[in-house]
Design a protein around this motif. Sequence first.
Motif, mmCIF file in Angstrom:
data_model
loop_
_atom_site.group_PDB
_atom_site.id
_atom_site.type_symbol
_atom_site.label_atom_id
_atom_site.label_comp_id
_atom_site.label_asym_id
_atom_site.label_seq_id
_atom_site.Cartn_x
_atom_site.Cartn_y
_atom_site.Cartn_z
ATOM 1 N N ARG A 26 0.845 -1.183 0.000
ATOM 2 C CA ARG A 26 0.000 0.000 0.000
ATOM 3 C C ARG A 26 0.888 1.243 0.000
ATOM 4 N N GLN A 27 0.292 2.322 -0.474
ATOM 5 C CA GLN A 27 0.998 3.607 -0.487
ATOM 6 C C GLN A 27 0.036 4.688 -0.027
ATOM 7 N N ILE A 28 0.226 5.150 1.181
ATOM 8 C CA ILE A 28 -0.539 6.296 1.673
ATOM 9 C C ILE A 28 -0.020 7.531 0.951
ATOM 10 N N LEU A 29 -0.926 8.445 0.616
ATOM 11 C CA LEU A 29 -0.568 9.619 -0.170
ATOM 12 C C LEU A 29 0.636 10.347 0.416
ATOM 13 N N GLY A 30 1.670 10.513 -0.408
ATOM 14 C CA GLY A 30 2.851 11.255 0.016
ATOM 15 C C GLY A 30 3.856 10.446 0.815
ATOM 16 N N GLN A 31 3.560 9.149 1.008
ATOM 17 C CA GLN A 31 4.472 8.327 1.798
ATOM 18 C C GLN A 31 5.066 7.190 0.947
ATOM 19 N N LYS A 32 5.948 6.428 1.558
ATOM 20 C CA LYS A 32 6.603 5.330 0.850
ATOM 21 C C LYS A 32 5.629 4.188 0.570
ATOM 22 N N LYS A 78 -10.794 1.733 8.624
ATOM 23 C CA LYS A 78 -10.527 2.943 9.409
ATOM 24 C C LYS A 78 -10.108 4.053 8.450
ATOM 25 N N LEU A 79 -10.204 5.288 8.932
ATOM 26 C CA LEU A 79 -9.814 6.413 8.089
ATOM 27 C C LEU A 79 -8.376 6.248 7.580
ATOM 28 N N GLU A 80 -7.505 5.747 8.451
ATOM 29 C CA GLU A 80 -6.087 5.615 8.097
ATOM 30 C C GLU A 80 -5.800 4.478 7.113
ATOM 31 N N ASP A 81 -6.837 3.725 6.746
ATOM 32 C CA ASP A 81 -6.665 2.711 5.695
ATOM 33 C C ASP A 81 -6.740 3.329 4.298
ATOM 34 N N SER A 82 -7.110 4.588 4.225
ATOM 35 C CA SER A 82 -7.156 5.269 2.924
ATOM 36 C C SER A 82 -5.759 5.284 2.314
ATOM 37 N N ALA A 83 -5.653 4.717 1.131
ATOM 38 C CA ALA A 83 -4.341 4.581 0.491
ATOM 39 C C ALA A 83 -4.549 3.987 -0.896
ATOM 40 N N MET A 84 -3.453 3.908 -1.633
ATOM 41 C CA MET A 84 -3.419 3.166 -2.886
ATOM 42 C C MET A 84 -2.926 1.772 -2.554
ATOM 43 N N TYR A 85 -3.653 0.744 -2.973
ATOM 44 C CA TYR A 85 -3.261 -0.629 -2.700
ATOM 45 C C TYR A 85 -2.815 -1.287 -4.008
ATOM 46 N N PHE A 86 -1.603 -1.809 -3.980
ATOM 47 C CA PHE A 86 -1.037 -2.455 -5.157
ATOM 48 C C PHE A 86 -0.909 -3.949 -4.925
ATOM 49 N N ASN A 132 16.074 -0.299 6.015
ATOM 50 C CA ASN A 132 15.633 1.059 5.724
ATOM 51 C C ASN A 132 16.330 1.511 4.447
ATOM 52 N N VAL A 133 15.570 2.079 3.539
ATOM 53 C CA VAL A 133 16.124 2.543 2.267
ATOM 54 C C VAL A 133 15.915 4.053 2.160
ATOM 55 N N GLU A 134 17.004 4.760 1.914
ATOM 56 C CA GLU A 134 16.939 6.201 1.717
ATOM 57 C C GLU A 134 17.233 6.516 0.252
ATOM 58 N N GLN A 135 16.505 7.455 -0.314
ATOM 59 C CA GLN A 135 16.623 7.767 -1.750
ATOM 60 C C GLN A 135 16.779 9.268 -1.924
ATOM 61 N N HIS A 136 17.688 9.650 -2.831
ATOM 62 C CA HIS A 136 17.952 11.070 -3.105
ATOM 63 C C HIS A 136 18.277 11.271 -4.587
ATOM 64 N N PRO A 137 17.899 12.412 -5.174
ATOM 65 C CA PRO A 137 17.113 13.472 -4.537
ATOM 66 C C PRO A 137 15.625 13.161 -4.601
ATOM 67 N N SER A 138 14.806 13.977 -3.992
ATOM 68 C CA SER A 138 13.363 13.770 -4.055
ATOM 69 C C SER A 138 12.812 14.286 -5.381
ATOM 70 N N THR A 139 13.470 15.302 -5.926
ATOM 71 C CA THR A 139 13.105 15.828 -7.245
ATOM 72 C C THR A 139 14.382 16.080 -8.029
ATOM 73 N N LEU A 140 14.345 15.741 -9.317
ATOM 74 C CA LEU A 140 15.507 15.937 -10.177
ATOM 75 C C LEU A 140 15.030 16.465 -11.517
ATOM 76 N N TRP A 159 11.008 -0.022 0.203
ATOM 77 C CA TRP A 159 11.073 0.998 -0.836
ATOM 78 C C TRP A 159 11.723 2.287 -0.347
ATOM 79 N N GLY A 160 12.375 2.965 -1.287
ATOM 80 C CA GLY A 160 12.757 4.346 -1.064
ATOM 81 C C GLY A 160 11.547 5.246 -1.228
ATOM 82 N N ALA A 161 11.733 6.533 -0.938
ATOM 83 C CA ALA A 161 10.619 7.484 -0.952
ATOM 84 C C ALA A 161 10.276 7.975 -2.354
ATOM 85 N N GLY A 162 11.110 7.700 -3.336
ATOM 86 C CA GLY A 162 10.825 8.089 -4.707
ATOM 87 C C GLY A 162 11.532 9.357 -5.131
#
Lengths: 114, 110
Positions: A36-42, A83-91, B3-11, B100-103
Amino acid sequence: EPEVTQTPSHQVTQMGQEVILRCVPISNHLYFYWYRQILGQKVEFLVSFYNNEISEKSEIFDDQFSVERPDGSNFTLKIRSTKLEDSAMYFCASSDLGQGSEQYFGPGTRLTVT
Amino acid sequence: GENVEQHPSTLSVQEGDSAVIKCTYSDSASNYFPWYKQELGKGPQLIIDIRSNVGEKKDQRIAVTLNKTAKHFSLHITETQPEDSAVYFCAASSNYQLIWGAGTKLIIKP
């Protein structure tokens, strides 16, 4: 070229309701995954499945979640009481081999819990 | 855990130039390192991967390098084209799960 498909593309549900997200993995693949990918997160791993059993799961995959391969083609993720926090993209993803093999992803289902 | 760290966040790079995205990982047991490209509204697409017994792998304009000692790996895209614009993710794995890294949002300027 074979691909992983997912339905629906977008699911809106009310908090406390059960949802089932569906996936059709690539036909000759034996290993199946949900992320899953919550908006703006890994992107986060939820569970892997092989031979009708869970082979690995993360801390996120608690008792509210379950997976099933109800027939020879579908692979489902059920969330019992959303739950509200289950909102996400599920792959959904699949691979022909296990550890360290290429995982192929579907387009995702966007789950919105209101 | 890993833990995976990725850089930069924008390129942002000029069309035709090269782009490099870097990732570091923490778990020395990790032995598989894929790179995914995600376009808007689509799922992640595997573009290249490397295993820990190899230091470099190339596929046309895309290459990946791995430094196991330093625990970092990089994606190199040469002669960038407009269709390379997307979000790129690195990942690492020692078992079934990908961490995953953060993208990185790659923008190709015309």
